[in-house]
Design a protein around this motif. Structure first.
Motif, short mmCIF file in Angstrom:
data_model
loop_
_atom_site.label_atom_id
_atom_site.label_comp_id
_atom_site.label_asym_id
_atom_site.label_seq_id
_atom_site.Cartn_x
_atom_site.Cartn_y
_atom_site.Cartn_z
N UNK A 126 47.37 75.36 102.30
CA UNK A 126 46.34 74.45 102.83
C UNK A 126 46.24 73.19 101.98
N UNK A 127 46.20 73.38 100.66
CA UNK A 127 46.08 72.24 99.74
C UNK A 127 47.27 71.30 99.90
N UNK A 128 48.47 71.87 100.03
CA UNK A 128 49.67 71.04 100.21
C UNK A 128 49.58 70.24 101.50
N UNK A 150 37.44 55.51 104.49
CA UNK A 150 37.73 56.71 105.27
C UNK A 150 38.59 57.69 104.48
N UNK A 151 39.54 57.13 103.70
CA UNK A 151 40.41 57.97 102.87
C UNK A 151 39.60 58.67 101.79
N UNK A 152 38.64 57.95 101.17
CA UNK A 152 37.79 58.56 100.13
C UNK A 152 36.92 59.67 100.71
N UNK A 153 36.39 59.44 101.91
CA UNK A 153 35.57 60.48 102.56
C UNK A 153 36.40 61.71 102.89
N UNK A 154 37.64 61.46 103.38
CA UNK A 154 38.54 62.57 103.71
C UNK A 154 38.92 63.36 102.46
N UNK A 155 39.15 62.64 101.36
CA UNK A 155 39.47 63.29 100.09
C UNK A 155 38.30 64.14 99.61
N UNK A 209 32.96 68.82 95.79
CA UNK A 209 32.25 70.00 95.26
C UNK A 209 31.98 71.07 96.31
N UNK A 210 31.67 70.66 97.52
CA UNK A 210 31.42 71.61 98.61
C UNK A 210 32.42 71.40 99.75
N UNK A 211 33.63 70.95 99.38
CA UNK A 211 34.64 70.63 100.37
C UNK A 211 35.36 71.85 100.91
N UNK A 212 36.37 71.56 101.75
CA UNK A 212 37.12 72.63 102.40
C UNK A 212 37.84 73.52 101.40
N UNK A 213 38.35 72.93 100.31
CA UNK A 213 39.07 73.72 99.31
C UNK A 213 38.13 74.73 98.66
#
Length: 268
Positions: free
Chosen positions: A50-52, A97-102, A108-112
């Motif tokens: 997923x991370x990749x 948009x890229x910063x928000x996606x990152x 801290x509470x992201x998908x990862x």
């Protein structure tokens, strides 16, 4: 620095405790344990995939932005002020948009974080539960994690319970897998969704069970028949002896009677 200070303080506390009374200690190597649990390896591989995937998407977006920047620099001389501002605004929006996606992926509470919690935390909980169970059974006062920030200047291998933790987790997982398999079979039987192969296996198992039951009943029947035959033979033997005794007694009585009659005749 704070972690090192915390480690030193903890070591001093433990040392003081040991000075006061004898303590039982053990330690684990969390990294070793996790690397020997198939479910953890599988979960880690899923997370890495997923991370990749997320990194590739972020890299692609970043390259697109760089292309836009390069094009703007190359074409700036022939563009009007309004077009330049429009393109700069477009680049700024894409960067945001890229910063928000990152942040969505790795914040801290992201998908990862959530994906890791979903896949890996249950395995880590198994490790902690096993450690607590072993510590309770073995009556350990302290159990340290060798792979944590706590600095262990020396560790005797005899205090390492990592293999014991792995063994307990594997046993628990096998038990759970067996329970899940039985539950799945019961559910399939309930819903009538057994495959032809499963139906054949179930029928074969049922036939074997019935065969064993029949053989057991036949063995019991034969044992009972033999028992009855022995009882009958004993009864017949007793009756025969009884008849012989009666005949012998009668013969003796007849002989006695004849002798008495003979004596009477002689005395006349």
């Amino acid at each position: 620095m704070k972690k090192n200070i915390l480690s030193v303080v903890l070591l001093l506390i433990v040392a003081t405790s040991f000075a006061q009374k004898s303590q039982r200690i053990a330690y684990i190597d969390m990294e070793y344990i996790l690397q020997n649990i198939p479910e953890y390896i599988k979960a880690q591989n899923s997370l890495n995939a997923k991370v990749e995937k997320w990194k590739k998407k972020l890299d692609k977006e970043a390259r697109n932005i760089e292309v836009l920047k390069t094009d703007l620099v190359n074409e700036k001389a022939i563009l009007t002020k309004d077009l330049i501002e429009e393109r700069e605004e477009d680049i700024k929006i894409k960067q945001e948009s890229l910063r928000r996606l990152e942040s969505l992926y790795f914040g801290p509470n992201g998908d990862m974080y959530n994906f890791r919690k979903q896949l890996i935390k249950p395995v880590q909980d198994q490790v902690y539960n096993s450690v607590q169970t072993i510590a309770s059974r073995k009556k350990y006062d302290f159990v340290f994690d060798k792979s944590s920030d706590l600095v262990m200047l020396y560790s005797n291998k005899k205090h390492d319970i990592s293999n014991l933790v792995v063994k307990m987790i594997n046993i628990d997982q096998k038990k759970q897998a067996k329970k899940d398999k039985i539950a799945a079979k019961k559910e399939l039987l309930k819903n009538g969704e057994l495959s032809e192969k499963q139906q054949q296996a179930a029928a074969k198992k049922a036939a074997l069970k019935q065969k064993k039951l029949t053989e057991r009943e036949e063995r019991i029947k034969k044992i009972e028949e033999k028992r009855k035959a022995r009882l009958k033979a004993r009864a017949e033997k007793r009756n025969l002896l009884k008849e012989k005794r009666a005949a012998l007694k009668k013969a003796q009585e007849e002989k006695k009677k004849q002798e008495e009659n003979k004596n009477k005749e002689e005395n006349k």
